[in-house]
Design a protein around this motif. Structure first.
Motif, PDB file in Angstrom:
ATOM      1  N   ALA A   7       0.835  -1.205   0.000  1.00 43.63           N
ATOM      2  CA  ALA A   7       0.000   0.000   0.000  1.00 43.63           C
ATOM      3  C   ALA A   7       0.867   1.251   0.000  1.00 43.63           C
ATOM      4  O   ALA A   7       0.592   2.221  -0.720  1.00 43.63           O
ATOM      5  N   ALA A   8       1.931   1.242   0.812  1.00 44.39           N
ATOM      6  CA  ALA A   8       2.830   2.398   0.861  1.00 44.39           C
ATOM      7  C   ALA A   8       3.517   2.612  -0.482  1.00 44.39           C
ATOM      8  O   ALA A   8       3.670   3.751  -0.943  1.00 44.39           O
ATOM      9  N   GLU A   9       3.919   1.518  -1.121  1.00 45.74           N
ATOM     10  CA  GLU A   9       4.560   1.612  -2.427  1.00 45.74           C
ATOM     11  C   GLU A   9       3.587   2.157  -3.467  1.00 45.74           C
ATOM     12  O   GLU A   9       3.952   2.996  -4.308  1.00 45.74           O
ATOM     13  N   PHE A  10       2.335   1.690  -3.412  1.00 48.68           N
ATOM     14  CA  PHE A  10       1.339   2.144  -4.381  1.00 48.68           C
ATOM     15  C   PHE A  10       1.047   3.628  -4.214  1.00 48.68           C
ATOM     16  O   PHE A  10       0.802   4.338  -5.197  1.00 48.68           O
ATOM     17  N   LEU A  11       1.083   4.120  -2.973  1.00 48.72           N
ATOM     18  CA  LEU A  11       0.830   5.535  -2.728  1.00 48.72           C
ATOM     19  C   LEU A  11       1.947   6.421  -3.251  1.00 48.72           C
ATOM     20  O   LEU A  11       1.766   7.636  -3.383  1.00 48.72           O
ATOM     21  N   GLN A  12       3.099   5.824  -3.548  1.00 54.23           N
ATOM     22  CA  GLN A  12       4.202   6.577  -4.124  1.00 54.23           C
ATOM     23  C   GLN A  12       4.026   6.782  -5.633  1.00 54.23           C
ATOM     24  O   GLN A  12       4.733   7.591  -6.236  1.00 54.23           O
ATOM     25  N   VAL A  13       3.099   6.044  -6.216  1.00 55.71           N
ATOM     26  CA  VAL A  13       2.845   6.157  -7.655  1.00 55.71           C
ATOM     27  C   VAL A  13       2.150   7.492  -7.925  1.00 55.71           C
ATOM     28  O   VAL A  13       1.277   7.916  -7.154  1.00 55.71           O
ATOM     29  N   ALA A  15      -0.363  10.435  -9.122  1.00 53.82           N
ATOM     30  CA  ALA A  15      -1.810  10.414  -8.911  1.00 53.82           C
ATOM     31  C   ALA A  15      -2.607   9.885 -10.104  1.00 53.82           C
ATOM     32  O   ALA A  15      -3.516   9.070  -9.943  1.00 53.82           O
ATOM     33  N   VAL A  16      -2.309  10.347 -11.307  1.00 56.21           N
ATOM     34  CA  VAL A  16      -3.101   9.950 -12.475  1.00 56.21           C
ATOM     35  C   VAL A  16      -2.909   8.465 -12.773  1.00 56.21           C
ATOM     36  O   VAL A  16      -3.877   7.735 -13.017  1.00 56.21           O
ATOM     37  N   THR A  17      -1.659   8.017 -12.740  1.00 56.97           N
ATOM     38  CA  THR A  17      -1.380   6.597 -12.959  1.00 56.97           C
ATOM     39  C   THR A  17      -2.062   5.747 -11.902  1.00 56.97           C
ATOM     40  O   THR A  17      -2.668   4.708 -12.204  1.00 56.97           O
ATOM     41  N   ARG A  18      -1.976   6.167 -10.654  1.00 58.55           N
ATOM     42  CA  ARG A  18      -2.586   5.421  -9.554  1.00 58.55           C
ATOM     43  C   ARG A  18      -4.099   5.337  -9.719  1.00 58.55           C
ATOM     44  O   ARG A  18      -4.700   4.264  -9.565  1.00 58.55           O
ATOM     45  N   ALA A  19      -4.731   6.453 -10.062  1.00 56.60           N
ATOM     46  CA  ALA A  19      -6.186   6.482 -10.190  1.00 56.60           C
ATOM     47  C   ALA A  19      -6.659   5.621 -11.358  1.00 56.60           C
ATOM     48  O   ALA A  19      -7.609   4.838 -11.228  1.00 56.60           O
ATOM     49  N   TYR A  20      -5.992   5.767 -12.515  1.00 54.46           N
ATOM     50  CA  TYR A  20      -6.451   5.015 -13.694  1.00 54.46           C
ATOM     51  C   TYR A  20      -6.215   3.526 -13.532  1.00 54.46           C
ATOM     52  O   TYR A  20      -7.101   2.712 -13.843  1.00 54.46           O
ATOM     53  N   THR A  21      -5.042   3.142 -13.028  1.00 57.76           N
ATOM     54  CA  THR A  21      -4.757   1.720 -12.840  1.00 57.76           C
ATOM     55  C   THR A  21      -5.712   1.100 -11.830  1.00 57.76           C
ATOM     56  O   THR A  21      -6.247   0.003 -12.047  1.00 57.76           O
ATOM     57  N   ALA A  22      -5.950   1.796 -10.716  1.00 60.05           N
ATOM     58  CA  ALA A  22      -6.865   1.281  -9.699  1.00 60.05           C
ATOM     59  C   ALA A  22      -8.269   1.128 -10.254  1.00 60.05           C
ATOM     60  O   ALA A  22      -8.959   0.137  -9.980  1.00 60.05           O
ATOM     61  N   ALA A  23      -8.722   2.099 -11.050  1.00 62.02           N
ATOM     62  CA  ALA A  23     -10.055   2.022 -11.644  1.00 62.02           C
ATOM     63  C   ALA A  23     -10.175   0.819 -12.575  1.00 62.02           C
ATOM     64  O   ALA A  23     -11.204   0.123 -12.584  1.00 62.02           O
TER      65      ALA A  23
END
Length: 238
Positions: A7-13, A15-23
């Motif tokens: 989770a900590a590693e993912f939060l380092q990604v 914002a746009v990449t994190r949001a689109y990949t998670a979606a």
């Protein structure tokens, strides 16, 4: 715990990449768990404009098919090259990056309607790869450990690989075409005699945007971690 580290590693990604990949992952998980049906997600102009199911304009970019090799292949490439763009030539330019998504999404939707395409996530992935590859011409890509080539060939190699898997290349061609249009308008045309930047990020996005002159991103290449730097060898995700 391991999940806390992830989770900590993912939060380092970014914002746009994190949001689109998670979606994309959550949408596929919802379909896999039968909470949603692909029939509720695909692009259908009649349902969008007559039944006002406007979410289809977005959800058709979030579904890459059921869990399997094709899904993991696409999501890894989306995550990798979206992140490398956001941390590279779009570093500090979140609004410009979001605008690239909007520009590509609108153009793909219009062209996809003409081609009767129902899911455009793979086309968006192809666009991201194309833009990254053109902005990283000296980076060498090692594909599956089988052969190495210059980054600008990567979109075409992926299209050939998709063909070998028995998939239609129409979606890949759409993504490459839209990616080329964006690259030309953003990086090539402004640097021509009499040219100017035509793709101006709207102020309503209200996000951080760089005031760098058009075409300045051409001086940036990405290393394997996605940050700016000198040209080097890049391993494919597998």
């Amino acid at each position: 715990m391991a999940w806390q580290g992830l989770a900590a590693e993912f939060l380092q990604v970014p914002a746009v990449t994190r949001a689109y990949t998670a979606a994309c992952v959550l949408t596929t998980a919802a379909v896999q768990l039968e909470l949603l049906s692909p029939f509720q997600l695909y692009f259908n102009p009649h349902l969008v404009f007559r039944k006002f199911q406007v979410w289809r304009l977005v959800t058709n970019f979030l579904f890459f098919g059921p869990l399997g090799f094709s899904f993991f292949f696409n999501i890894l490439f989306v995550f990798r090259y979206c992140r490398m763009l956001e941390e590279g030539s779009f570093r500090g330019r979140t609004a410009d990056f979001v605008f690239m998504f909007l520009f590509g999404g609108v153009l793909m939707t219009l062209l996809g309607f003409l081609g009767s395409l129902f899911f455009l996530g793979q086309a968006l992935m192809a666009m991201l790869v194309y833009v990254w590859s053109r902005r990283s011409p000296r980076v060498r890509v090692n594909f599956f450990g089988l052969f190495t080539f210059q980054a600008p060939f990567l979109p075409w190699v992926l299209m050939g690989f998709s063909l070998l898997l028995g998939n239609s290349i129409l979606v890949d061609l759409l993504g490459i075409a839209v990616g080329h249009i964006y690259y030309f308008l953003e990086d090539v045309f402004p640097n021509q005699p009499g040219g100017k930047r035509l793709l101006l990020t709207p102020g309503f996005l209200g996000l951080q945007s760089s005031k760098a002159p058009a075409g300045s991103s051409l001086t940036i290449t990405q290393q394997s971690q996605g940050g700016p730097g000198t040209a080097g060898e890049l391993m494919a995700p597998f």
